[in-house]
Design a protein around this motif. Sequence first.
Motif, PDB file in Angstrom:
ATOM      1  N   UNK A   1      -9.810   9.718 -18.664  1.00  9.12           N
ATOM      2  CA  UNK A   1      -9.804  10.968 -18.545  1.00  9.12           C
ATOM      3  C   UNK A   1     -11.100  11.667 -17.949  1.00  9.12           C
ATOM      4  N   UNK A   2     -10.795  12.784 -17.305  1.00  7.67           N
ATOM      5  CA  UNK A   2     -11.792  13.357 -16.431  1.00  7.67           C
ATOM      6  C   UNK A   2     -12.530  14.761 -17.194  1.00  7.67           C
ATOM      7  N   UNK A   3     -13.814  14.920 -17.195  1.00  5.95           N
ATOM      8  CA  UNK A   3     -14.331  15.959 -17.645  1.00  5.95           C
ATOM      9  C   UNK A   3     -14.822  16.874 -16.695  1.00  5.95           C
TER      10      UNK A   3
ATOM     11  N   UNK B   1     -16.507  22.916 -21.087  1.00  6.14           N
ATOM     12  CA  UNK B   1     -16.220  21.361 -20.597  1.00  6.14           C
ATOM     13  C   UNK B   1     -14.852  21.172 -20.865  1.00  6.14           C
ATOM     14  N   UNK B   2     -14.152  20.394 -19.991  1.00  9.49           N
ATOM     15  CA  UNK B   2     -12.791  20.332 -20.120  1.00  9.49           C
ATOM     16  C   UNK B   2     -12.224  19.200 -19.927  1.00  9.49           C
ATOM     17  N   UNK B   3     -11.369  18.469 -20.603  1.00 13.41           N
ATOM     18  CA  UNK B   3     -10.915  17.161 -20.401  1.00 13.41           C
ATOM     19  C   UNK B   3      -9.311  17.334 -19.800  1.00 13.41           C
TER      20      UNK B   3
ATOM     21  N   UNK C   1     -18.032  11.140 -24.414  1.00 15.43           N
ATOM     22  CA  UNK C   1     -17.954  11.812 -23.002  1.00 15.43           C
ATOM     23  C   UNK C   1     -19.320  11.014 -22.449  1.00 15.43           C
ATOM     24  N   UNK C   2     -18.938  10.300 -21.404  1.00 20.77           N
ATOM     25  CA  UNK C   2     -19.968  10.004 -20.468  1.00 20.77           C
ATOM     26  C   UNK C   2     -20.272  11.146 -19.190  1.00 20.77           C
ATOM     27  N   UNK C   3     -21.474  11.818 -19.024  1.00 21.48           N
ATOM     28  CA  UNK C   3     -21.678  13.076 -18.454  1.00 21.48           C
ATOM     29  C   UNK C   3     -22.785  12.704 -17.611  1.00 21.48           C
TER      30      UNK C   3
ATOM     31  N   UNK D   1     -17.915  14.033 -15.388  1.00 17.24           N
ATOM     32  CA  UNK D   1     -17.892  12.669 -15.938  1.00 17.24           C
ATOM     33  C   UNK D   1     -16.691  12.317 -16.455  1.00 17.24           C
ATOM     34  N   UNK D   2     -16.492  11.443 -17.458  1.00 15.30           N
ATOM     35  CA  UNK D   2     -15.255  10.930 -17.994  1.00 15.30           C
ATOM     36  C   UNK D   2     -15.378  10.383 -19.333  1.00 15.30           C
TER      37      UNK D   2
END
Length: 709
Positions: free
Chosen positions: A535-537, A663-665, A625-627, A689-690
């Motif tokens: 899923x995208x951040x 920050x949103x998923x 979260x990978x940012x 990120x994701x």
Amino acid sequence: MISIRVPCSSANIGPGFDVIGLALSEWLEVQINFEDEASTGAPYNCRITYEGLGKGDVPLEPDHNLITQTALYVLRCHEQRSFPAKTHVHIINPIPLGRGLGSSGAAVVAGVALGSAVGRLDLTKDRILDFCLMIERHPDNVAAALYGGFVGSYLKELNPEDMKRKEIPLAEVLPEPQGGEDTGLRPPIPPKDIGKHIRFPWAKEIKCIAIIPDFEVSTAKARSVLPTTYEKSDVIYNLQRVALLTTALGQSPPNAEMIYDGMQDKIHQPYRKTLIPGLTEILQSVTPASHPGLLGICLSGAGPTILALATENFEHIASYLIDQFKKENISCTWKLLEPAYDGLTITDSSATTPAPQALTYASAGVSIDSGNELVTSIKAAVKSTKRPGADAEIGGFGGAFDFEAAGYTEPPILIQAIDGIGTKLKIAFAMNDFSTVGIDLVAMNVNDLVVQGAEPLTFMDYYACSQLEIPDAVSFVEGVARGCVEAGCALVGGETAEMPGMYQGKEFDAAGAATGALKKGRRVLPYTDAMKEGDVLLGLASNGPHSNGYSLIRKVIERAGLNFQDKAPWDESQSVGQSLLLPTRIYVKSLLAASAQDLLLGMAHITGGGLEDNIPRMLPKTLAAEVDASTWDVPPVLKWLKKSGGISDREFARTWNTGLGMVIVVEESKVDAAIDILRSEGEKVCRIGRLVKHAGDGVVLSKTEGWNP
């Protein structure tokens, strides 16, 4: 102690230009103490302290302050070059400066009385008027302030020698800076009986509504727009009306038609419309027919204050006039005043030994009157937050909300948030600017609601201080109202707590609570059960530090040797303080729009704790979260703070927002749609990120090199 009290005043009352004045129930007070050790060695033996409106702008040097300048002139006319040793003059001024309510006239009257009192001159009121007219050359305001009540006055014809003395410019009367060097010579003593006055009757049921715009018009500027000659017909027009008006205002019951017509003017108001936007239209928009209880309306003195005379419906009339000014983008406050019949009063507590004064709540430091005045002053701002379900009326015991009127046909899920502003207030105190911290207070609450998918509905604030400074509190609440309007919620109530001794000086603290709702059938975000790896951040840009990390910010600023008034090294177009007071962004409307389309799985409001502490709050324990820190811009102010403070990357990421306010998923398949709708609502959106499998850290930051230029 000697106490001098002088009322404010309104001049002209329509046609009575430079002739009629009305003393009103707002009082300038000057307190004089002798043998004050703190005044030892003060210039001219006088130490000045000041409280009230204009604090920070009013000079406190005896030869610059208008009150003590005037007193020095009176003393020097009587061969006294300075005040008695160790004199302390404390000025308490609630009269708005430069608003047409006789602030300078009251200061001149108080100054002459001060000179008479400290010099033991025992000047009569008629002689005080002579000295006043050497400085304030038109008698309408000073005569009203001096004698009290509704007063007509004129200047006498003098013989050529006396006229020569009366016409001496201010620069030759007052000491430095108007008067240049103190030559040691006695200044010109005023002739006797320069002016004459008479007090007219005033009907007891007539009260005065003062609508006070939030800008100044100097007397000099207001007089500069007047012509040097007038049409004969215009002069006759005013003479006819002033001849009747002075009698009509004393008749009971008042004749509304005669007073309204009698307050029309062709000598000064028409020429001052260029200084006060919408003046003519506003004056003409209210009549006794359109607003029952109104008797007449005019410009107060040189303006910009509007004076409306009325017998009832005061708040309704005031609200209407404030709304008319608002259409011209002018904010106003209002006061309900009555004639002040005493005029100048001087009391000497050292002359008698009075019985102990009965204690009151006000004597303990809590002013109920000030609290009531604040409520009156903020009603228009609060009313501006009205929305379906809440009328934003204050003054009751609690705030109400009608869910059905707001479109909630079934019982909703309620979400509540509570927060404060934090030490960002310290910078507001340093800058004496409280116009934006109210927005911060709203933002910190409503942003916490919207990340749960809730629509903010109502807001309530709490304002605590040692002594209520009404202009500061009004500025703060007006900011709260602006934040509520931006968030779409109603300001339905609040609490003002005046607690002497709990805070220092004019400092205050504030907190707020917001209530939001989700319609039945909608789930509270985040949807952690729907989140998965990949899923995208998305990140929404911030505009600076928002309302977090200000204790560290102040430490960095201090270590850099900067003052808040200095130019900001990161933005030389504004000061350090101005930049740091930029209010927190409110993301409500954009995020609600995206949430309504079921595009979001979760949201994190990046506040205290930064990225490291806030992003994990919306994630399941199995995901992290990978940012990628290179995907968004860090605001210049945050880059400067990081570099100047030697802040490590990790400390930076857990103290400030680093440039991301939200920050949103989002699911991969919905990323484009989410970005499109957020950008259409004005947001700057970045793919940052994701989600990945949790392996120890809730947030895995990479590519932070750009944080360290």
